[in-house]
Design an enzyme around this catalytic site. Structure first.
Site, mmCIF file in Angstrom:
data_model
loop_
_atom_site.group_PDB
_atom_site.id
_atom_site.type_symbol
_atom_site.label_atom_id
_atom_site.label_comp_id
_atom_site.label_asym_id
_atom_site.label_seq_id
_atom_site.Cartn_x
_atom_site.Cartn_y
_atom_site.Cartn_z
ATOM 1 N N SER A 78 0.695 -1.604 -0.202
ATOM 2 C CA SER A 78 0.039 0.094 -0.256
ATOM 3 C C SER A 78 1.054 1.299 0.442
ATOM 4 O O SER A 78 1.604 1.154 0.390
ATOM 5 C CB SER A 78 -0.426 0.363 1.714
ATOM 6 N N LYS A 118 1.022 -3.217 4.982
ATOM 7 C CA LYS A 118 -0.142 -3.757 4.265
ATOM 8 C C LYS A 118 1.095 -4.561 2.704
ATOM 9 O O LYS A 118 1.861 -4.793 2.135
ATOM 10 C CB LYS A 118 -0.908 -2.826 3.094
#
Ligand code: ARG
Length: 477
Positions: free
Chosen positions: A287, A293
């Site tokens: 991300s 992420k």
């Protein structure tokens, strides 16, 4: 050469007025049927052979034509070449394009090739050849995915996980058993595709515009050269039939369903909440905002992309519905739908490699398979073996589960005395009957998750895959 021929149109003889320029451009199909160049060339070469046999062409003319066709195919194989076909300024469609290029190369002999044939049979033939090839590509990709699943199942050995019904933990199963479930879906998909391929594998060439060729052509010559099983039976049907496109798309919708179910499960199992699977970094993305992420883009995109398959199948259904016999220009619209699913084989090959790369978190899965009373059905079966009707056994174990929930322990942590409150049939051997392995192995039926059964299933599945791969190698097309 007449004026019309010089103007480059295939059909301007009866027209006095020029076409509206916008309409002319709008109705052309070269912008998408450029993909059919190889099929058009192969079918044209075969037609030249049929014309030779019918004594319309001499041997020398046939040789010259076939050579020129090969040269055209070779000229446009690169990406830049393909773009040239697609962007051709005047060609109406791929049939016209090849004719123009032939005339450029060999003059009026190029025009002779159109003797005894119609674009209606040509496009029907090109599309059958195209779909046949796409089926082969999809088939091979599905085999690769099935193999990846089987290999993963072999490597999983006796790793366990919970199975789910209603998304609630049900009974423990072998991870291999779960992976093999997807192989069954794939094998059905392959059978459907093969069935479709067998049904479409007949050659429309010789069907003419609608009523059959106006020359006494030997239709077996073209059928054989193009590796069809034989000529189509009825010229009206052959020139207006696109069932094979719809059938292919419908067969693919099942592939899409299965891919999306797999993608959804993997996406879920890779969440922290499940934690069953570690996503391979090579197939995940990060991300730009949240540094921690690792996102499952591959499975998410698959889940969404399969929608295109369903859309294409629906579009073709509506395009074909209510069409009168025989050829109608509406049929041209089916092409873009079948081209729209060209992405599928590559997507399946990616899933195959992704499948190989995922990692199971065995401990976490094992833990999940042993908590939440997943052995309750095995426990009820224990009582059945003591002579109790299953309904009664179900009731007694249900009561024991309730007691265990209140005590905050699993069934096998109850004492014999505690269990006996619910039935005097409980004995010391109860504890051996509800271990993880006993819970697995009591499903000792064909198709069940008992360890021996899954081993057998693995070996049998491998054999079936080998047979399929061999059949495909021998089928040749
Ligand atoms: N581009 C046309 C198609 O895809 C080829 C057949 C044209 N036939 C005709 N009679 N206009 O359907």
């Amino acid at each position: 050469m007449s004026d019309e021929q010089q103007s480059g149109k295939m059909w301007s003889g009866r027209f006095r007025e020029p076409l509206d320029a916008e309409f002319e451009n709008w109705q052309r199909s070269i912008g998408f049927d450029w993909r059919l160049l190889d099929e058009e060339i192969a079918a044209s070469k075969a037609h030249a052979s049929a014309l030779l046999a019918a004594k319309i062409l001499t041997k020398d003319e046939t040789t010259e034509l076939r050579k020129a066709l090969d040269a055209i195919a070779a000229e446009y194989t690169s990406d830049a070449g393909k773009a040239q076909v697609r962007d051709h300024a005047t060609a109406e469609d791929i049939h016209h394009f090849v004719e123009l290029k032939l005339v450029e190369r060999i003059g009026s002999l190029g025009l002779k090739l159109h003797t005894g044939r119609s674009r209606n049979e040509q496009i029907a033939t090109d599309l059958r050849l195209y779909v046949r090839q796409q089926i082969t590509l999809t088939h091979d990709a599905l085999i690769a995915w099935a193999k990846a699943l089987v290999e993963k199942a072999e490597a999983a050995d006796d790793a366990v996980m919970p199975s789910y019904t209603h998304m609630q933990r049900a009974e423990p199963v072998l991870v291999a058993h779960c992976l093999l479930a997807y192989v069954e879906m794939i094998l059905r998909d392959i059978a459907r595709l093969m069935d479709c391929k067998a049904r479409l594998n007949y050659c429309p060439l010789g069907s003419g515009a609608v009523a059959g060729a106006t020359l006494a052509l030997d239709r077996t010559i073209v059928a054989k050269e193009l590796r069809f099983a034989g000529p189509t039976i009825n010229s009206i049907d052959a020139t207006s039939d696109r069932d094979f496109i719809l059938e292919y798309l419908q067969a693919l919708t099942f592939v899409g369903l299965h891919l999306s179910r797999f993608a959804e499960e993997i996406t879920l199992f890779a969440t922290a909440e499940f934690g069953f699977i570690t996503l391979p970094e090579a197939f995940s993305t990060g991300s730009s905002a949240m540094p921690q992420k690792k996102n499952p883009d591959l499975t998410e995109l698959i889940r969404a992309k399969v929608g295109r398959i369903h859309g294409a199948a629906e579009a073709v259904t509506l395009q074909l519905k209510g069409l009168p016999l025989a050829y109608n220009k509406d049929l041209q619209e089916t092409q873009e739908q079948v081209f729209a699913v060209e992405f599928v084989p590559q997507m399946i090959r990616l899933v195959a490699r992704f499948t190989t790369a995922i990692e199971f978190n065995r401990e976490r899965m094992n833990e999940a398979a042993q908590s939440g009373y997943l052995n309750a059905m095995a426990a009820a079966t224990y009582l059945v073996h003591k002579g109790i009707p299953f309904r009664t056994a179900h009731q007694k174990i249900g009561n024991a589960v309730r007691f265990a929930i209140e005590k905050g322990v699993e069934l096998n942590a109850l004492t014999l005395d505690e269990l006996r409150q619910f039935g005097e049939e409980f004995e010391q051997d109860f504890f051996a009957a509800v271990t993880l392995t006993a819970t697995l192995d009591c499903h000792n039926v064909t198709g069940g998750t008992a360890r021996e059964r899954v081993k057998e299933a693995l070996a049998a599945t491998l054999k079936r895959l080998d047979t399929l791969a061999q059949e495909a190698a021998h089928a040749g097309s």
